[in-house]
Motif scaffolding. Structure first.
Motif, short mmCIF file in Angstrom:
data_model
loop_
_atom_site.label_atom_id
_atom_site.label_comp_id
_atom_site.label_asym_id
_atom_site.label_seq_id
_atom_site.Cartn_x
_atom_site.Cartn_y
_atom_site.Cartn_z
N MET A 128 -3.30 12.26 0.15
CA MET A 128 -3.45 13.20 1.22
C MET A 128 -2.89 14.80 0.48
N HIS A 129 -1.82 14.50 -0.68
CA HIS A 129 -2.53 15.82 -1.07
C HIS A 129 -2.72 15.32 -2.58
N GLY A 130 -4.09 15.12 -2.29
CA GLY A 130 -5.05 14.89 -4.19
C GLY A 130 -4.30 14.29 -5.16
N GLU A 131 -3.59 14.01 -4.84
CA GLU A 131 -2.76 12.99 -6.05
C GLU A 131 -3.21 11.85 -6.44
N ALA A 132 -4.66 11.37 -6.23
CA ALA A 132 -5.36 10.08 -5.75
C ALA A 132 -4.99 9.39 -7.40
N GLU A 133 -4.60 10.20 -8.64
CA GLU A 133 -4.19 8.81 -9.77
C GLU A 133 -2.90 8.72 -9.58
N LYS A 134 -2.43 9.20 -9.02
CA LYS A 134 -0.58 8.58 -8.91
C LYS A 134 -0.56 7.61 -7.99
N ALA A 135 -1.36 7.85 -7.19
CA ALA A 135 -1.27 7.16 -5.42
C ALA A 135 -1.91 6.16 -6.79
N LEU A 136 -3.26 5.58 -7.25
CA LEU A 136 -2.76 4.53 -6.52
C LEU A 136 -2.52 3.46 -8.44
N LEU A 137 -1.55 4.36 -9.15
CA LEU A 137 0.07 4.17 -10.08
C LEU A 137 0.30 3.44 -9.82
N ILE A 138 1.18 4.22 -8.22
CA ILE A 138 1.58 3.32 -7.13
C ILE A 138 1.12 1.91 -7.05
N PHE A 139 0.54 1.89 -6.46
CA PHE A 139 -0.67 0.93 -6.22
C PHE A 139 -0.58 0.09 -6.70
N SER A 140 -0.52 -0.09 -7.94
CA SER A 140 -0.62 -1.00 -9.32
C SER A 140 0.37 -1.62 -9.32
N GLU A 141 1.35 -1.36 -8.96
CA GLU A 141 3.04 -1.43 -8.94
C GLU A 141 3.01 -2.05 -8.35
N MET A 142 2.10 -2.08 -7.39
CA MET A 142 2.64 -3.24 -6.04
C MET A 142 2.87 -4.88 -6.06
N PRO A 143 1.59 -5.24 -7.20
CA PRO A 143 1.58 -6.92 -7.12
C PRO A 143 2.58 -7.51 -8.58
N ILE A 144 3.51 -6.04 -9.19
CA ILE A 144 4.04 -6.87 -10.05
C ILE A 144 5.95 -7.01 -9.51
N VAL A 145 6.00 -5.97 -8.46
CA VAL A 145 7.19 -6.34 -7.93
C VAL A 145 6.92 -6.66 -6.48
N GLY A 146 6.23 -7.41 -6.92
CA GLY A 146 5.64 -8.51 -5.47
C GLY A 146 6.01 -8.47 -3.94
N ILE A 147 4.85 -6.84 -4.16
CA ILE A 147 5.12 -6.64 -2.73
C ILE A 147 3.74 -6.54 -1.88
N GLU A 148 3.13 -7.57 -0.96
CA GLU A 148 1.48 -7.52 -0.69
C GLU A 148 1.83 -6.37 0.05
N PRO A 149 0.24 -5.88 -0.45
CA PRO A 149 -0.46 -4.23 -0.02
C PRO A 149 -0.47 -5.02 1.99
N ASP A 150 -0.44 -4.14 3.00
CA ASP A 150 -1.62 -4.26 4.15
C ASP A 150 -2.63 -3.22 4.30
N GLU A 151 -2.74 -3.88 5.44
CA GLU A 151 -4.32 -3.15 5.91
C GLU A 151 -4.10 -1.61 5.64
N VAL A 152 -3.39 -0.82 6.59
CA VAL A 152 -2.38 0.88 6.29
C VAL A 152 -2.50 0.78 5.05
N THR A 153 -2.06 0.22 3.76
CA THR A 153 -1.71 0.57 2.43
C THR A 153 -3.09 0.67 2.45
N PHE A 154 -4.32 -0.22 2.33
CA PHE A 154 -5.24 0.58 2.15
C PHE A 154 -6.29 1.27 2.38
#
Length: 622
Positions: free
Chosen positions: A415-441
């Motif tokens: 929402m704040h236009g920080e797309a790269e940071k958002a995608l970076l955090i998203f890429s962290e999810m598989p590393i810590v073992g948390i599955e994204p769901d529909e809303v994450t996407f």
DNA sequence: CTAGGGTTAG
């Protein structure tokens, strides 16, 4: 106190032979009654062991007291568990009731290691040749249910089949059903239910609750009506569950039917039922009646208030929700974590950062853990109120994060236009073992959309189903249309919609119409507007977007025609609303709204500002 | 000494 007991024990010990056993026992029982701590209990225990006539009776005498001490001060229970066990295990002739009480005490403790201890005691009974009775098994099964110890529960299930208890004792069957229900095995619950000769109200309630907890709301309600057909009368506990199901379904007609049932059957409305009713009417859209019921309740607890706060927010009445919170503050009722989550949610939706910050400070001051629900609500609140950096700090400070935490921060960053940071955090999810769901996407795709990352967006959209087994919803297709449309790939967006496996809805057509607006596509816009009106005839957003398209192409006459066409139709307005908070009161402003008590002054001031701006050579932009 | 109850997130 301790030294007193020791002192009197010594005196008693010295004079032991002066008393017969009965009076000694009476004396000990008296001491036990006033005994407050495990240490004192141990002293009495030591005395009993040293006094030969009482030695054999010692465990039986102190055991009930030990259990009650342990259950009333659960904190010291853990530390004394070894002591607790050693006494019981060393008993030569224990009565089944002692074991029952011990297992009961362990089963009502929250700690899951205690539940397993209860199972261990159950095994110990069998080894000692004791026969568990119709009290033992419900207790030990309750312990299993507490810690969701499915394996242990299954073994006890087998034991119950072998001994015939499963069929003969309805308590056993009901607690077993409960065990499978909390473990999520609803089929096993139904099977036990079907295979039983006797079903009482508790069996039915457990079955209904099992369905409702798993989200099979309609099935739960169906079971309720089946129960009514079998001429059983529901009580308060059953009704609370069915009302909660109606509330989750948002089915007002059903909710009213249940309420009628209560009146017809003269079910009395205790505080649980009252709260469930308020909650049902709120979530089913009859807020006025819910408020009336709430006001009429003879007693209210924190859950009653929480129901109002979150229920009003659920109806989009965020301001009213905060008003209720203020009232709660005024009567001096302490908010709990559910209250705070509700308040933060309303703050997030109104954008009232000040109150949100106050809640944060309150959480810190009262040493409430900012994890779980609370932490996630804080992240969301800061993100929605524009403090994305603060949101990120809270996110980073959380000890445990789940999919909700990740989604909140990813959506916030997007929402704040920080797309790269958002995608970076998203890429962290598989590393810590948390599955994204529909809303994450939704967050991931909208981040790509805002940053113009077309290829990445397409990759994530594809991964949604291929990697994460998630079925894209119309919202996701809408995001993709937005992504392509914003980037000027209008033909691709149209093609994308044609190939959708599900029917496009307002999200999708709205996104395409938005793209038409950005890129000035008048003709396409006209046909998309018709599509949008087909799927969403009751809202005004299609007209608004289209008239904006006309205006920006200087087609003023068409724009005007559209506005006129709208006027006669009494459409739902997409609300544009802003709010400010002043001294704890939230003031809301809508377009053309003159309902505020100081409306005249406000508009007067606005005009002043406008004319001052004009005098300084500023032209207002529309 | 027995079993079944309400409110909370992106």
């Amino acid at each position: 106190m301790n030294s007193q007991i020791i002192g009197s024990c010594r005196v008693q010990y010295q004079d032991a032979y002066a008393y017969d056993m009965n009076s000694q026992e009476l004396w000990v029982l008296d001491r036990l009654k006033s005994c407050k701590t495990i240490t004192q209990l141990k002293q009495i225990h030591a005395f009993l062991i040293k006094t030969s006539p009482l030695r054999l009776r010692a465990p039986q005498l102190i055991y009930p007291k030990l259990i009650s001490l342990c259950t009333t001060s659960s904190s010291s229970f853990g530390a004394n568990l070894t002591y607790f066990r050693s006494i019981l295990t060393n008993l030569e002739n224990p009565h089944v009731i002692l074991y029952n009480n011990a297992i009961k005490a362990l089963s009502s403790a929250q700690n899951s290691s205690f539940s397993l201890e209860a199972v261990a005691l159950f095994r110990e009974m069998l080894i000692k040749g004791l026969v568990p009775d119709n009290y033992t098994v419900p207790y030990v099964l309750k312990a299993c249910a507490q810690s969701q110890a499915l394996r242990e529960g299954e073994q006890i299930h087998a034991h119950c089949i072998k001994t015939g208890m499963l069929l003969s004792i309805v308590y056993v069957k009901n607690t077993l059903m409960r065990l499978y229900a909390v473990c999520g095995f609803i089929k096993a619950v139904q099977k036990l239910f079907d295979g039983s000769p006797q079903r009482d109200l508790v069996s039915w309630t457990t079955l209904i609750q099992g369905y409702v907890k798993m989200g099979f709301l309609r099935e739960g309600v169906a079971a309720f009506f089946e129960m009514c057909d079998s001429n059983l009368r529901a009580d308060e506990m059953t009704l609370v569950i069915v009302l909660s199901a109606s509330s989750k379904l948002g089915d007002l007609e059903l909710g009213r039917k249940i309420h009628d049932y209560m009146r017809d059957n003269e079910v009395n409305s205790d505080i649980f039922v009252g709260n469930a009713l308020v909650n049902m009417y709120l979530n089913c859209g009859d807020a006025d009646f819910a408020c009336k019921l709430f006001d009429e309740m003879p007693f209210r607890n924190v859950v009653s208030w929480n129901s109002m706060i979150s229920g009003l927010a659920h109806q989009g009445k965020f301001k009213e929700s905060l008003d209720v919170f203020r009232k709660m503050q005024n009567i001096g009722l302490k908010p709990d974590d559910v209250t705070l989550v509700g308040v933060l949610n309303s703050c997030a939706n109104l954008g009232v950062l000040e109150l949100g910050k106050w809640v944060h400070a309150y959480i810190d001051k009262n040493q409430i853990k900012a994890d779980g629900y609370i932490g996630n609500a804080l992240v969301d609140m800061y993100a929605k109120c524009g403090s994305i950096d603060q949101a990120f700090r809270v996110f980073q400070g959380m000890k445990s994060r789940d999919v909700y935490s990740y989604t909140a921060i990813i959506v916030g960053l997007a929402m704040h236009g920080e797309a790269e940071k958002a995608l970076l955090i998203f890429s962290e999810m598989p590393i810590v073992g948390i599955e994204p769901d529909e809303v994450t996407f939704i967050g991931v795709l909208s981040a790509c959309s805002h940053a113009g990352l077309v290829a990445e967006g397409q990759k994530y959209f594809e991964e949604m189903s291929s990697v994460y087994n998630l079925i894209p919803q119309t919202e996701h297709y809408g995001c993709m249309v937005d992504l392509l449309g914003r980037a000027g790939l209008i033909n691709e967006a149209e093609e994308f919609i044609k190939n959708m496996p599900i029917e496009p809805d307002a999200f999708v057509w709205g996104a395409l119409l938005g793209a038409c607006r950005i890129h000035g596509k008048v003709e396409l816009g006209e046909s998309v507007m018709r599509k949008l009106l087909e799927v969403e005839p009751e809202r005004d957003s299609a007209y608004i977007l289209m008239s904006n398209i006309y205006s920006s192409s200087n087609k003023w006459r068409d724009a005007l025609k559209l506005r006129k066409a709208m006027k006669g139709k009494n459409m739902k307005k997409t609300p544009g609303c802003s709010s400010i908070e002043l001294d704890g009161v939230v003031h809301e402003f809508r377009k053309g709204d003159k309902s505020h008590s100081k409306s005249k002054e406000i508009y007067k001031l606005l005009e002043d500002i406008m004319s001052q701006l004009k005098n300084h050579g500023h032209l207002a932009q529309y």
